[in-house]
Design a protein around this motif. Structure first.
Motif, mmCIF file in Angstrom:
data_model
loop_
_atom_site.group_PDB
_atom_site.id
_atom_site.type_symbol
_atom_site.label_atom_id
_atom_site.label_comp_id
_atom_site.label_asym_id
_atom_site.label_seq_id
_atom_site.Cartn_x
_atom_site.Cartn_y
_atom_site.Cartn_z
ATOM 1 N N PHE A 143 36.115 40.983 34.705
ATOM 2 C CA PHE A 143 37.417 41.268 35.311
ATOM 3 C C PHE A 143 37.735 42.757 35.210
ATOM 4 N N GLU B 17 46.009 36.433 37.981
ATOM 5 C CA GLU B 17 45.644 35.058 37.638
ATOM 6 C C GLU B 17 46.853 34.127 37.738
ATOM 7 N N SER C 94 33.233 37.114 30.947
ATOM 8 C CA SER C 94 34.295 37.140 31.961
ATOM 9 C C SER C 94 35.346 38.225 31.733
ATOM 10 N N VAL D 192 34.892 36.327 39.470
ATOM 11 C CA VAL D 192 34.530 34.913 39.342
ATOM 12 C C VAL D 192 33.165 34.615 39.959
ATOM 13 N N GLN E 227 37.037 28.451 40.512
ATOM 14 C CA GLN E 227 36.586 29.127 39.303
ATOM 15 C C GLN E 227 36.169 28.103 38.254
ATOM 16 N N ASP F 76 39.827 38.912 40.905
ATOM 17 C CA ASP F 76 39.279 37.579 40.622
ATOM 18 C C ASP F 76 38.201 37.190 41.621
ATOM 19 N N THR F 77 38.370 37.571 42.892
ATOM 20 C CA THR F 77 37.421 37.160 43.923
ATOM 21 C C THR F 77 36.075 37.863 43.800
#
Length: 557
Positions: A214, A249, A210, A367, A535, A363-364
């Motif tokens: 990101f 976040e 992750s 994730v 998430q 994030d969109t």
């Protein structure tokens, strides 16, 4: 307290819901990719007899403030997607929700969703994220299209569509995203060689991908929007960019609890939650402003002495007349360069919209990639099927990323299947411009209606074997029809960054599958939480194993 009568078991709830849904379903169509699926519901009415009034729609309690306090006390915001699924099981395919200062009608069946979208009008509206709007107003920032409505929204949106939504725009930025996706695989390959175990041809490394996902999303977004790389794959990524990811976040996590408070109260709040939210947005704007200033200065320097013009909201900056803005070492100068060169959108609105695209594009993307890698890893048969198609397509495309994606429809199916099970945004909202009838209830014009995507994607009344991860269910002609795939919204108000996100996700999966085999130690379902986006509660760890041909398939540095 829910107005549903006696408490019933989950099994009984599902049976009651299924029976209600069966009465609402009108035909059994068996769309391609989902044989026997009852996908088409009666056009909004959902039954016969006299249309019932709005007040007769089942609801979860009519006092929004008591409901909001209960949500805060019980931590329901973090499990809002599960709460919606449970409520549909108890009340049927339509219910009213009162929460703080907001009220909505929630639906999940495709026929009802279609009726809603057919009544959205020329200027579709969705629920305003009031904490975001209040931040812009208190900080005197312009608003981008995400926070606008009406004719002003439409004018700005049409200008942005030309740079980020049209197929010609995708052709311009796809090579940039392909470059970043290849570099991600180089980084992962180096990590495996340094820290992994096994033979050189099949070295393995288990890690949480992750943080790197990101960084990939931010690096790719910056490259497309500003036309420059920011070096997040280096051994020492900048603290500024890491802080941006943290700020996004934090902003997402603090939005839901503030979402249902009236604007006047938000402006007067000095509690830590609002302070954290506003500070996070300040960091996001600061990062975007720095990137925009650097990009603008670069474009000015490139235009000086060449007869080109650089525009902003006050008119023309020195730089001559005529010509086009060149890229910074690449064909495409970024969305920023395109918008500045055209001179049709004032610089303050360029800032506002690029900041929104950046805040909404990390994030969109990262994730869903976590979820996609996990599902491919715990479904090895699916993984091999997609990989075979990817390798064949890549060979036929001779390295052309656009042709490679076109030749591997299972990649798009993998993305759509991931977003069916794990929709980034769990609702799509509209305010109908005329009265409509849903499930035989009259919905007045101007009512907030939410299509709830998490329960939609997991409904056995909409999808055959919804618990199965099956990218091929989207492969038939017309299989995306019927308002079943709505993760990016629909129509004129669909996600403005959709084409960028789709390209990022598919290209990274393409290169990962070409170069690595994926495994997980446990095939148990991932626990999820909602923080304005859906998430994992804990990011899944994945074992990456280099494939025999990895060294040949990775592009040269």
């Amino acid at each position: 307290m829910l107005t549903v009568g006696p408490v019933v078991s989950p099994a009984v709830s599902r049976a009651l819901f299924s029976s209600r849904v069966n009465r609402a379903l009108s035909v059994s169509t068996g769309l391609p990719g989902d044989t026997g699926m009852r996908a088409s519901v009666q056009g909004g009415a959902g039954g016969s007899g006299a249309v019932r009034g709005f007040q007769e729609i089942p609801h979860t309690g009519s006092n929004g403030w008591i409901n909001l306090l209960r949500f805060w006390r019980e931590g329901t915001f973090n499990q809002l997607h599960k709460h919606m699924e449970k409520t549909f099981n108890m009340l049927g395919p339509i219910y009213r929700q009162y929460l703080g200062s907001q009220s909505s009608v929630n639906i999940l069946l495709p026929g009802d969703i279609g009726e809603l979208f057919r009544s959205e009008g020329l200027h579709p509206r969705r629920m305003t994220l009031q904490p975001w709007a209040t931040h812009r107003e208190t900080r005197k920032h312009s608003k981008g299209v995400f926070l606008k409505n009406g004719a002003e929204w439409r004018a700005d949106r049409l200008l942005l569509n030309r740079e980020v939504m049209l197929s010609s725009a995708v052709q311009r930025f796809l090579p940039l995203l392909d470059e970043v996706a290849r570099d991600f695989c180089h980084l992962l390959h180096r990590k495996i060689q340094m820290d992994g175990h096994g033979e050189n041809e099949h070295r393995s490394l288990t890690l949480d991908p992750s943080p790197d996902l990101f960084r990939f999303a931010l690096e790719a977004s910056c490259y497309v929007l500003y036309g420059e790389r920011i070096g997040l794959f280096s051994s020492n990524p900048s603290w500024e960019s890491e802080r941006f990811i943290w700020a996004v976040e934090r902003m997402l996590a603090t939005t839901p609890p503030l979402l249902y408070l009236p604007p006047r109260l938000l402006r007067r709040l000095h509690v830590p939650l609002w302070t954290q939210h506003a500070t996070a947005w300040d960091h996001i704007f600061s990062h975007a402003e720095a990137r925009i200033q650097r990009g603008y200065q670069r474009l000015q320097a490139e235009s000086s002495g060449t007869g080109r013009t650089v525009h902003d909201s006050r008119g023309q900056f020195p730089g001559g007349t005529g010509g086009s803005v060149p890229g910074s070492g690449c064909q495409f100068p970024g969305v920023l360069g395109q918008l500045i060169e055209r001179g049709e959108l004032p610089l303050n609105l360029i800032r506002a919209n690029l900041t929104e695209l950046m805040a909404g594009g990390v994030d969109t993307t990262a994730v869903p990639l976590q979820f996609a890698l996990f599902e491919l890893a715990r479904n090895p048969g699916v993984q091999e099927k997609v990989r075979k198609q990817v390798k064949d397509s890549w060979l036929q495309a001779a390295g052309n990323p656009q042709k490679a994606l076109q030749g591997a429809p299972l990649l798009k199916g993998t993305m759509k299947e991931t977003l069916r099970l794990y929709p980034v945004g769990i609702t799509v909202q509209r305010y109908p411009i005329r009265d409509i009838v849903l499930q035989n209830y009259r919905i007045p014009a101007g009512t907030l209606v939410q299509a709830c995507l998490y329960p939609l994607g997991r409904s056995q009344d909409v999808f055959q074997n919804p618990e199965c991860f099956d990218p091929s269910r989207w492969g038939g002609r017309g299989s995306g029809a019927g308002f079943r795939s709505l993760a990016f919204g629909f129509g004129a108000r669909q996600c403005v960054g959709r084409r960028i996100a789709e390209s990022e996700i598919q290209l990274l999966l393409l290169h990962i599958l070409r170069n690595f085999h994926l495994e997980v130690s446990s095939k148990e379902d991932i626990n999820t939480k909602y923080t304005l986006i859906l998430q994992p509660e804990s990011p899944p760890t994945i074992t990456f194993t280099t494939l025999l041909s990895s060294n040949q398939t990775l592009c040269p540095q």
